[in-house]
Scaffold this motif. Sequence first.
Motif, PDB file in Angstrom:
ATOM      1  N   ILE A  80      14.225  -2.437   6.016  1.00  0.00           N
ATOM      2  CA  ILE A  80      13.801  -1.226   6.715  1.00  0.00           C
ATOM      3  C   ILE A  80      13.291  -0.223   5.675  1.00  0.00           C
ATOM      4  N   PRO A  81      12.007  -0.252   5.355  1.00  0.00           N
ATOM      5  CA  PRO A  81      11.508   0.695   4.349  1.00  0.00           C
ATOM      6  C   PRO A  81      11.474   2.131   4.861  1.00  0.00           C
ATOM      7  N   MET A  82      11.401   3.051   3.939  1.00  0.00           N
ATOM      8  CA  MET A  82      11.292   4.464   4.315  1.00  0.00           C
ATOM      9  C   MET A  82      10.005   4.723   5.081  1.00  0.00           C
ATOM     10  N   GLY A  83       8.943   4.054   4.691  1.00  0.00           N
ATOM     11  CA  GLY A  83       7.671   4.092   5.410  1.00  0.00           C
ATOM     12  C   GLY A  83       7.308   2.668   5.775  1.00  0.00           C
ATOM     13  N   PHE A  84       7.038   2.409   7.036  1.00  0.00           N
ATOM     14  CA  PHE A  84       6.804   1.031   7.479  1.00  0.00           C
ATOM     15  C   PHE A  84       5.403   0.526   7.179  1.00  0.00           C
ATOM     16  N   CYS A  85       4.460   1.422   6.896  1.00  0.00           N
ATOM     17  CA  CYS A  85       3.069   1.037   6.650  1.00  0.00           C
ATOM     18  C   CYS A  85       2.652   1.404   5.226  1.00  0.00           C
ATOM     19  N   TYR A  86       1.634   0.705   4.732  1.00  0.00           N
ATOM     20  CA  TYR A  86       1.085   1.037   3.424  1.00  0.00           C
ATOM     21  C   TYR A  86       0.540   2.460   3.467  1.00  0.00           C
TER      22      TYR A  86
END
Length: 189
Positions: A80-86
């Motif tokens: 689960i990244p802090m931002g899901f998109c590049y």
Amino acid sequence: MQDLLQNIKQCKICKDVLTLGPRPVMVAYPESKIVIVGQAPGTKVHASGIPWDDASGKQLRSWLGVTPEQFYNPENFAIIPMGFCYPGKGKTGDLPPRPECAPKWHQPVLDSLKQVELVLLIGIYSQNYYLKNEAKKTLTETVRNYNEYFPKYLPLPHPSPRNRFWLTKNPWFELDVLPELKARVQAIL
């Protein structure tokens, strides 16, 4: 949880500022045991749609002492990244994770995970978000004092090949933190 994951995959909350467009990359399963909270996907991960599908991911799996099969088994790891998109390219590397993702999606995802035993906080963005006032002044201090956050959290630097200088400058990380990390991961799995 399937509805939640589907909603995340269709998220377009920051589409107007994403140079490559939205492509949320994350993985979770109700029985995931370890949560990895990283920064945001890079261009290679954006293209493949597979989290940590790059040199940083290879290094992270080495740090964890796991095989790709173990790593990509969602019963083992939620990613689960802090931002899901590049987020796009900045002057000295990728831009920071978009600030919209974590407040909107993290808590609902975490509430859906019933078996979590450890949350790995990779990089300063996740450490500041989750540790709040308990985070130290620098990433180095936070990681050095990792035992203060056990057993719930384990802060780590980013495993990017660009961090070779940090790893060389901080040999205690490989001597003290990595054995603890590997032992904890193996005990959980």
